[in-house]
Design a protein around this motif. Sequence first.
Motif, PDB file in Angstrom:
ATOM      1  N   ALA A  21     -97.072  16.732  25.765  1.00 27.22           N
ATOM      2  CA  ALA A  21     -96.616  16.568  24.110  1.00 27.22           C
ATOM      3  C   ALA A  21     -97.309  15.407  23.462  1.00 27.22           C
ATOM      4  CB  ALA A  21     -95.280  16.836  24.095  1.00 27.22           C
ATOM      5  N   GLU A  22     -97.190  14.365  24.232  1.00 28.96           N
ATOM      6  CA  GLU A  22     -97.811  13.151  23.797  1.00 28.96           C
ATOM      7  C   GLU A  22     -99.158  13.199  23.680  1.00 28.96           C
ATOM      8  OE1 GLU A  22     -95.929  10.884  22.099  1.00 28.96           O
ATOM      9  OE2 GLU A  22     -94.068  11.807  22.558  1.00 28.96           O
ATOM     10  N   THR A  23     -99.907  13.711  24.538  1.00 31.64           N
ATOM     11  CA  THR A  23    -101.312  13.726  24.451  1.00 31.64           C
ATOM     12  C   THR A  23    -101.669  14.721  23.419  1.00 31.64           C
ATOM     13  OG1 THR A  23    -101.487  13.500  26.983  1.00 31.64           O
ATOM     14  CG2 THR A  23    -103.473  14.594  25.512  1.00 31.64           C
ATOM     15  N   ALA A  24    -101.062  15.835  23.029  1.00 35.96           N
ATOM     16  CA  ALA A  24    -101.255  16.407  21.736  1.00 35.96           C
ATOM     17  C   ALA A  24    -101.197  15.625  20.617  1.00 35.96           C
ATOM     18  CB  ALA A  24    -100.335  17.527  21.710  1.00 35.96           C
ATOM     19  N   ARG A  25     -99.984  14.835  20.549  1.00 33.74           N
ATOM     20  CA  ARG A  25     -99.885  14.129  19.408  1.00 33.74           C
ATOM     21  C   ARG A  25    -101.081  13.070  19.285  1.00 33.74           C
ATOM     22  NH1 ARG A  25     -94.284  14.313  21.407  1.00 33.74           N
ATOM     23  NH2 ARG A  25     -92.925  15.523  19.579  1.00 33.74           N
ATOM     24  N   ALA A  26    -101.364  12.340  20.293  1.00 32.39           N
ATOM     25  CA  ALA A  26    -102.571  11.516  20.225  1.00 32.39           C
ATOM     26  C   ALA A  26    -103.875  12.109  19.815  1.00 32.39           C
ATOM     27  CB  ALA A  26    -102.880  10.688  21.584  1.00 32.39           C
ATOM     28  N   ALA A  27    -104.010  13.269  20.249  1.00 34.03           N
ATOM     29  CA  ALA A  27    -105.130  13.968  20.123  1.00 34.03           C
ATOM     30  C   ALA A  27    -105.364  14.235  18.392  1.00 34.03           C
ATOM     31  CB  ALA A  27    -105.674  15.234  20.911  1.00 34.03           C
ATOM     32  N   VAL A  28    -104.439  14.947  18.068  1.00 30.55           N
ATOM     33  CA  VAL A  28    -104.109  15.274  16.525  1.00 30.55           C
ATOM     34  C   VAL A  28    -104.218  13.867  15.738  1.00 30.55           C
ATOM     35  CG1 VAL A  28    -102.768  16.121  14.887  1.00 30.55           C
ATOM     36  CG2 VAL A  28    -102.652  17.394  16.974  1.00 30.55           C
ATOM     37  N   LYS A  29    -103.636  12.793  16.047  1.00 32.55           N
ATOM     38  CA  LYS A  29    -103.648  11.546  15.293  1.00 32.55           C
ATOM     39  C   LYS A  29    -105.373  11.178  15.494  1.00 32.55           C
ATOM     40  CE  LYS A  29    -102.026   6.903  15.055  1.00 32.55           C
ATOM     41  NZ  LYS A  29    -101.291   5.863  15.594  1.00 32.55           N
ATOM     42  N   ALA A  30    -106.082  11.564  16.326  1.00 29.15           N
ATOM     43  CA  ALA A  30    -107.629  10.971  16.509  1.00 29.15           C
ATOM     44  C   ALA A  30    -108.446  12.145  15.799  1.00 29.15           C
ATOM     45  CB  ALA A  30    -108.042  10.782  17.888  1.00 29.15           C
ATOM     46  N   GLY A  31    -107.687  13.267  15.333  1.00 27.58           N
ATOM     47  CA  GLY A  31    -108.640  14.266  14.594  1.00 27.58           C
ATOM     48  C   GLY A  31    -108.850  15.465  15.468  1.00 27.58           C
ATOM     49  N   TRP A  32    -108.265  15.676  16.379  1.00 26.13           N
ATOM     50  CA  TRP A  32    -108.645  16.770  17.316  1.00 26.13           C
ATOM     51  C   TRP A  32    -107.574  18.081  16.762  1.00 26.13           C
ATOM     52  CZ3 TRP A  32    -111.471  17.216  22.156  1.00 26.13           C
ATOM     53  CH2 TRP A  32    -112.097  16.036  22.554  1.00 26.13           C
ATOM     54  N   ASN A  33    -108.027  19.205  16.908  1.00 27.84           N
ATOM     55  CA  ASN A  33    -107.378  20.415  17.180  1.00 27.84           C
ATOM     56  C   ASN A  33    -106.958  20.468  18.464  1.00 27.84           C
ATOM     57  OD1 ASN A  33    -108.056  21.183  14.424  1.00 27.84           O
ATOM     58  ND2 ASN A  33    -109.728  21.768  15.144  1.00 27.84           N
ATOM     59  N   VAL A  34    -105.589  21.110  18.669  1.00 28.40           N
ATOM     60  CA  VAL A  34    -105.057  21.162  19.991  1.00 28.40           C
ATOM     61  C   VAL A  34    -104.447  22.549  20.288  1.00 28.40           C
ATOM     62  CG1 VAL A  34    -104.494  18.755  20.243  1.00 28.40           C
ATOM     63  CG2 VAL A  34    -102.737  20.378  19.132  1.00 28.40           C
ATOM     64  N   GLY A  35    -104.708  23.150  21.316  1.00 25.09           N
ATOM     65  CA  GLY A  35    -104.036  24.349  21.825  1.00 25.09           C
ATOM     66  C   GLY A  35    -102.785  23.958  22.664  1.00 25.09           C
TER      67      GLY A  35
END
Length: 226
Positions: free
Chosen positions: A19-33
């Motif tokens: 979950a925290e990796t998803a948050r970090a990725a979205v903050k960096a501009g990524w889409n997440v599955g």
Amino acid sequence: MTDKPKTLFITGASTGIGAETARAAVKAGWNVGLFARSADKLNDLAAEFGDKALALPGDATSLDDQTGALEMLAEKFGGVDAVFANAGMGLSTSGTDEGQPDEWRKMIELNVLGVLWTTKAATPHLKKTGGHLLLTGSAAGRRHIKGSVYGASKWFVHGYGGNLAEEMREWGGRCTVIAPGMVDTPFFDEGKPDKLKPEDIAEAVMYALHANKRANVQEVFVMPTG
């Protein structure tokens, strides 16, 4: 013209490191599955991210579930650039003599076969994008711990990750093993407030993902100072 956002698939995404990796990725501009068994938790997390996320309920021990989830993610966002095989479990009883064979079987299905299924399902997508595969290893996968069957499952992850890096290099892909020490997550029955936080491991994931394309960060060890 701006670059199309990249897309990251995460197993074990409902809590903790995922979950925290998803948050970090979205903050960096990524889409997440977001892939995990708990549909309710995934939906809540996806709602936090809006149109940057897709909740993908499924079982990491099922190749069919992971294959279908990755296909849905690629269709929604136009491809998959990175995959984080993060789902895993520990054991309630340590050692070989006292260990429970049924529990070993469940752990091997997730910690070993689940990683294989993620890799198998992800490879066709990552070949298209020259993408990046990350695996959650462990400090327990780099040292001998008395009778630890869990540690042995993580030795597999480290060995397989190194082998994958060699294989993926042939088509421009990268593979990284993220190896934490003790992390304060729901993995443990009791809190570990003096140890690493999931956010620390998420930062390590993003570090590897954002390395220059010419560089493959093959292993990242993150150990608590406490």
